[in-house]
Design a protein around this motif. Sequence first.
Motif, PDB file in Angstrom:
ATOM      1  N   GLU A 160       0.743  -1.291   0.001  1.00  0.00           N
ATOM      2  CA  GLU A 160      -0.019   0.215   0.078  1.00  0.00           C
ATOM      3  C   GLU A 160       0.789   1.210  -0.055  1.00  0.00           C
ATOM      4  O   GLU A 160       0.376   2.344  -0.452  1.00  0.00           O
ATOM      5  N   LEU A 161       1.685   1.114   0.794  1.00  0.00           N
ATOM      6  CA  LEU A 161       2.931   2.197   0.815  1.00  0.00           C
ATOM      7  C   LEU A 161       3.685   2.531  -0.642  1.00  0.00           C
ATOM      8  O   LEU A 161       3.788   3.691  -0.914  1.00  0.00           O
ATOM      9  N   GLN A 162       4.027   1.369  -1.114  1.00  0.00           N
ATOM     10  CA  GLN A 162       4.620   1.471  -2.578  1.00  0.00           C
ATOM     11  C   GLN A 162       3.545   1.980  -3.554  1.00  0.00           C
ATOM     12  O   GLN A 162       4.197   2.735  -4.398  1.00  0.00           O
ATOM     13  N   ARG A 163       2.546   1.772  -3.472  1.00  0.00           N
ATOM     14  CA  ARG A 163       1.524   2.319  -4.411  1.00  0.00           C
ATOM     15  C   ARG A 163       1.010   3.712  -4.437  1.00  0.00           C
ATOM     16  O   ARG A 163       0.490   4.446  -5.287  1.00  0.00           O
ATOM     17  N   ASN A 164       1.355   4.423  -3.085  1.00  0.00           N
ATOM     18  CA  ASN A 164       0.859   5.793  -2.964  1.00  0.00           C
ATOM     19  C   ASN A 164       1.775   6.719  -3.842  1.00  0.00           C
ATOM     20  O   ASN A 164       2.975   6.620  -4.087  1.00  0.00           O
ATOM     21  N   PRO A 165       0.985   7.349  -4.427  1.00  0.00           N
ATOM     22  CA  PRO A 165       1.517   8.442  -5.692  1.00  0.00           C
ATOM     23  C   PRO A 165       2.188   9.463  -5.208  1.00  0.00           C
ATOM     24  O   PRO A 165       3.290   9.943  -5.730  1.00  0.00           O
ATOM     25  N   MET A 194      11.263   8.282   4.420  1.00  0.00           N
ATOM     26  CA  MET A 194      10.905   8.529   3.294  1.00  0.00           C
ATOM     27  C   MET A 194       9.663   7.708   3.027  1.00  0.00           C
ATOM     28  O   MET A 194       8.602   7.905   2.655  1.00  0.00           O
ATOM     29  N   PHE A 195      10.143   6.329   2.933  1.00  0.00           N
ATOM     30  CA  PHE A 195       8.992   5.245   2.822  1.00  0.00           C
ATOM     31  C   PHE A 195       7.715   5.430   3.560  1.00  0.00           C
ATOM     32  O   PHE A 195       6.600   5.174   3.236  1.00  0.00           O
ATOM     33  N   THR A 196       7.874   5.390   4.871  1.00  0.00           N
ATOM     34  CA  THR A 196       6.831   5.799   6.065  1.00  0.00           C
ATOM     35  C   THR A 196       6.529   7.133   6.152  1.00  0.00           C
ATOM     36  O   THR A 196       5.567   7.277   6.909  1.00  0.00           O
ATOM     37  N   TYR A 197       6.749   8.050   5.191  1.00  0.00           N
ATOM     38  CA  TYR A 197       6.356   9.477   5.166  1.00  0.00           C
ATOM     39  C   TYR A 197       4.863   9.389   5.635  1.00  0.00           C
ATOM     40  O   TYR A 197       4.201  10.339   6.384  1.00  0.00           O
ATOM     41  N   PRO A 198       3.874   8.726   4.736  1.00  0.00           N
ATOM     42  CA  PRO A 198       2.385   8.814   5.079  1.00  0.00           C
ATOM     43  C   PRO A 198       2.013   8.450   6.357  1.00  0.00           C
ATOM     44  O   PRO A 198       0.791   9.062   6.827  1.00  0.00           O
ATOM     45  N   VAL A 199       2.556   7.368   6.877  1.00  0.00           N
ATOM     46  CA  VAL A 199       2.403   7.012   8.266  1.00  0.00           C
ATOM     47  C   VAL A 199       2.638   8.002   9.281  1.00  0.00           C
ATOM     48  O   VAL A 199       1.794   8.209  10.189  1.00  0.00           O
ATOM     49  N   HIS A 200       3.794   8.712   9.181  1.00  0.00           N
ATOM     50  CA  HIS A 200       4.253   9.819  10.029  1.00  0.00           C
ATOM     51  C   HIS A 200       3.115  10.862   9.921  1.00  0.00           C
ATOM     52  O   HIS A 200       2.767  11.423  10.883  1.00  0.00           O
TER      53      HIS A 200
END
Length: 351
Positions: free
Chosen positions: A131-136, A154-160
């Motif tokens: 799901e994180l990989q697919r996030n545009p 950077m990879f987990t930025y949306p969760v942060h």
Amino acid sequence: METIPEAPHAAGAEHRSRELEERIAAEPGAFRVLTGDRPTGPLHLGHYFGTLANRVRLQRAGVDLFVLVADYQVLTDRDVADRLPEHVEGLIADHLAAGVDPSSATIFRHSAVPALNQLMLPFLSLVSVAELQRNPTVKDEIAASRQTSVSGLMFTYPVHQAADILFCKANLVPVGKDQLPHQEITRTIARRFNERYGPVFPVPDALLSAAPNLLGTDGRKMSKSRGNAIALSAGPDETARLIRRAVTDGDRYIAYAPETRPQVSNLVLLAALCQDRDPHDVAAGIGDGGATALKKVVTDSVNEFLRPIRARRAELAADRTYLRRVLAEGNERANAVADRTLDEVRTAMGC
């Protein structure tokens, strides 16, 4: 684990935003906004018209405003946080000079609120790597960074970012259309946590900004790092120099036509925003005066608009003790909120 739904189409998000604006006007106290910036340098006119003015508007309407100084997120696309203390204080000065009231807004920094960052652990368990990989938005951030490898931050930025929003139970997040996929991860995390452990978090709404997209003086995206932006702290002479270098075209007649004449129209729009006028009227007033007349109008408009902001910012920058006190008080309020939320999370999870 069900798949994160696609972000709502822009048309649906715009309709929802209109509904939210009506509710804000009727009951502003029902809303808490989380917004913020990374302290990587001075804020510029693109920030002001894109986000700062809207933050001030919402606060003055009676919305509870939380402003994040995202110092940890500076490290998402760079090796070191260069000149961080200076940039943090400058960011606070920019907000206060623009009209944010620190007596009611909560201005705080990532690194000063441990409980906020601790929410990353349970939140990471609620999303998959795929799901994180697919996030545009993640894809765009990675591409823009030009790094050969991608950090875990950077990879987990949306969760942060979800932790930023949910720690204070913000129910409203002002975003641009390009950030809707990012916002959807926060909404999904809130829903999944509530379904698994019980109701703790609101599912925050995205409030689409109607702000125009200002280009830099070179015709590209306005950016601190590209040197094509007019900082709120820039003096009149520096502002004039930057506008003299602005890209235009060979047509002497000035018209507001964003699709066919983007560089000229960008300058017209900048003058119009500073004058609070329709850009077509501004262009008509310049007529066949050409680029020289256009740049003079823009320079005068920007300098007059920024004059009180610059004066206030200079006073604030000279009083670093006050800026640090504003941040310390905001950190204290944010910590109290974050500690309560983390206690609720632990209780809900049974840990």
